[in-house]
Design an enzyme around this catalytic site. Structure first.
Site, PDB file in Angstrom:
ATOM      1  N   ALA A  41      17.078  -5.888  13.033  1.00  7.24           N
ATOM      2  CA  ALA A  41      16.483  -5.922  11.682  1.00  7.24           C
ATOM      3  C   ALA A  41      17.406  -5.248  10.685  1.00  7.24           C
ATOM      4  O   ALA A  41      18.300  -4.498  11.063  1.00  7.24           O
ATOM      5  CB  ALA A  41      15.142  -5.215  11.685  1.00  7.24           C
ATOM      6  N   ASN A  42      17.190  -5.538   9.425  1.00 14.60           N
ATOM      7  CA  ASN A  42      17.835  -4.786   8.343  1.00 14.60           C
ATOM      8  C   ASN A  42      16.876  -3.690   7.914  1.00 14.60           C
ATOM      9  O   ASN A  42      15.665  -3.823   8.067  1.00 14.60           O
ATOM     10  CB  ASN A  42      18.047  -5.694   7.131  1.00 14.60           C
ATOM     11  CG  ASN A  42      19.241  -6.605   7.295  1.00 14.60           C
ATOM     12  OD1 ASN A  42      19.812  -6.697   8.379  1.00 14.60           O
ATOM     13  ND2 ASN A  42      19.605  -7.267   6.234  1.00 14.60           N
ATOM     14  N   ARG A  43      17.413  -2.684   7.300  1.00 15.25           N
ATOM     15  CA  ARG A  43      16.568  -1.638   6.730  1.00 15.25           C
ATOM     16  C   ARG A  43      15.932  -2.170   5.459  1.00 15.25           C
ATOM     17  O   ARG A  43      16.653  -2.610   4.564  1.00 15.25           O
ATOM     18  CB  ARG A  43      17.445  -0.487   6.296  1.00 15.25           C
ATOM     19  CG  ARG A  43      17.421   0.684   7.175  1.00 15.25           C
ATOM     20  CD  ARG A  43      18.271   1.748   6.501  1.00 15.25           C
ATOM     21  NE  ARG A  43      19.168   2.346   7.459  1.00 15.25           N
ATOM     22  CZ  ARG A  43      18.778   3.246   8.355  1.00 15.25           C
ATOM     23  NH1 ARG A  43      17.535   3.637   8.403  1.00 15.25           N
ATOM     24  NH2 ARG A  43      19.645   3.755   9.196  1.00 15.25           N
ATOM     25  N   SER A  44      14.632  -2.159   5.366  1.00 18.39           N
ATOM     26  CA  SER A  44      13.974  -2.533   4.113  1.00 18.39           C
ATOM     27  C   SER A  44      12.526  -2.081   4.159  1.00 18.39           C
ATOM     28  O   SER A  44      11.818  -2.343   5.131  1.00 18.39           O
ATOM     29  CB  SER A  44      14.013  -4.053   3.928  1.00 18.39           C
ATOM     30  OG  SER A  44      13.175  -4.418   2.858  1.00 18.39           O
TER      31      SER A  44
ATOM     32  N   VAL B  33      16.959 -10.190   4.654  1.00 20.51           N
ATOM     33  CA  VAL B  33      16.909 -11.104   5.803  1.00 20.51           C
ATOM     34  C   VAL B  33      18.045 -10.759   6.763  1.00 20.51           C
ATOM     35  O   VAL B  33      19.175 -10.536   6.327  1.00 20.51           O
ATOM     36  CB  VAL B  33      17.058 -12.560   5.306  1.00 20.51           C
ATOM     37  CG1 VAL B  33      16.944 -13.536   6.456  1.00 20.51           C
ATOM     38  CG2 VAL B  33      16.021 -12.866   4.224  1.00 20.51           C
TER      39      VAL B  33
END
Ligand code: C5P
Length: 404
Positions: free
Chosen positions: A210-213, A277
């Protein structure tokens, strides 16, 4: 598409014979795309059952102030908050008196005292009770408090009397609710799609990339667009934020699911793609949890995810006329944003500096630059909610300008 599509109605049912009409009201509201949750007073339960209301709403009905399950589950404060409109039908003389006096001795009156949402009441009672100075005094107090009233109508009553006191018909109540919820504002009548949060790309059933968000900025934009009168579809990856009120939220996990949800939500007037994304997914994701083996590392092979912003911006049919992307950069912010604008084919890039020094990631403030093909505009550091409001205002002006 009606003013009630995607709206959440909390229907408080009071104890009068007109309660049976509230069951029809639930159906009428749902036919128009609203979701309905019911609170029944003790009196209401003398006329209809919570089960009948639940069967028609498809949601559990609520009756008790001190309900152990409810307080752990949604509780009266959430009931009072998680809706777009509260409708009280039938509003009995007693319930009106309690509302006017600020009483809170059961679930219905407590929710009505705790809510800051607009309230619409449909009074129903015996004609003499309606005309009594006490009820008229309470009515005036409620109107002064900003409560909206529909009916009562003149007509034959259950007690073979005639005069004002009959509850407004379900379709009249629906029409009043529609008027109250009709969109107004710079984005009224527009459909806005917002993506927000990260995507999770499975490695196996328990692990993911995942990306950090946090989703804070995207969710704030969805909320601001709804407040500006737009019909908003928020397509959110996994976040811990609540669904914004007045917004249709679609929950997805992966990039491919997010793209599919965006395609399903088209057509739209504006696309605002704020999601972080993941660029890659695991091509050989395990169907079972990959076991740790001594010294041996799993052999993950990565493949590229679809670029949702670029895909939608390059559509030849159904492309939203205004496409907005985000660029989170740690250096050369504006230069990279300009390149991204061209590469992705969108109309505006909101670029922000996410270097550790800027402290934007997961925080509540943001410093952005608005980059179009012809212009760069730098905003001061603002709360993410203020960035959202200003951005929505700006987009409203841009779609307004684009009108023939
Ligand atoms: O290329 P980059 O990830 O920096 O681009 C950021 C912008 O593109 C954001 O608006 C993001 O939501 C969007 N994006 C997307 N699909 C991807 C990658 C990024 O929609 N696969």
């Amino acid at each position: 598409m009606t003013a009630l599509s995607g709206k959440r109605i909390l229907l408080v049912i009071g104890g009068g014979i007109a309660a049976y009409k509230s069951l029809d009201l639930i159906r009428r509201l749902r036919e128009r795309g609203a979701s309905v949750r019911c609170v029944l007073t003790n009196g209401a339960q003398q006329f209809i059952t919570p089960l009948a209301a639940s069967a028609l709403t498809g949601q559990r009905s609520h009756t008790e102030l001190f309900d152990r399950e409810d307080e752990a589950d949604i509780g009266h404060i959430r009931l009072a908050r998680d809706a777009d409109l509260v409708v009280v039908a039938p509003a009995t003389a007693n319930l009106m008196a309690k509302m006017a006096g600020g009483h809170a001795d059961d679930l219905a009156s407590t929710v009505l005292l705790a809510t800051t949402l607009p309230i619409l009441i449909a009074p129903a009672m015996n004609v003499r009770m309606w005309l009594h100075p006490a009820t008229q005094r309470n009515l005036k107090a409620l109107e002064d408090d900003g409560v909206h009233v529909v009916g009562p109508n003149d007509g034959a009553m259950a007690e073979v009397e005639f005069g004002p006191g009959r509850m407004a018909e379900p379709l009249e109540i629906v029409a009043s609710a529609e008027r109250l919820l009709a969109p107004s504002g710079p984005l009224a009548g527009k459909h806005v799609i917002v993506t927000s949060g990260p995507t999770h790309e499975p490695i196996d059933p328990v692990r993911y990339i995942a990306n950090r968000s946090s989703g804070k900025q995207g969710h704030a934009i969805a909320k601001a667009a709804a407040e500006a009168g737009a019909r908003v579809t928020l397509i959110s990856g996994p976040v811990t934020l609540p669904d914004p009120s007045g917004v249709t939220t679609v929950h997805v996990e992966s990039a491919r699911e997010m793209l599919q949800a965006v395609e399903m939500a088209l057509p739209a007037d504006i696309g605002i793609f704020a999601a972080a994304v993941a660029d890659w997914r695991v091509a050989n994701a395990g169907e079972q949890k990959i076991k740790k083996k001594d010294g041996a590392l799993p052999n993950l092979s990565l493949t590229e995810n679809p670029d949702i912003l670029a895909t939608i911006s390059h559509l030849t049919e159904n492309r939203p006329p205004l496409m907005v992307g985000f660029a989170a950069e740690t250096e050369h912010v504006i230069e990279h944003a300009k390149q991204k604008l061209a590469k992705k084919g969108c109309d505006l890039i909101v670029a922000n500096d996410v270097s550790a020094a800027a402290g934007v990631m997961g925080g509540d403030s943001n410093k952005v630059h608005l980059v179009t093909a012809s212009d760069v505009e730098t905003w001061p550091t603002l709360a993410k909610t203020d960035v959202a409001t200003r951005l929505v205002e700006r987009l409203g002006a841009m779609v307004g300008d684009a009108k023939p």
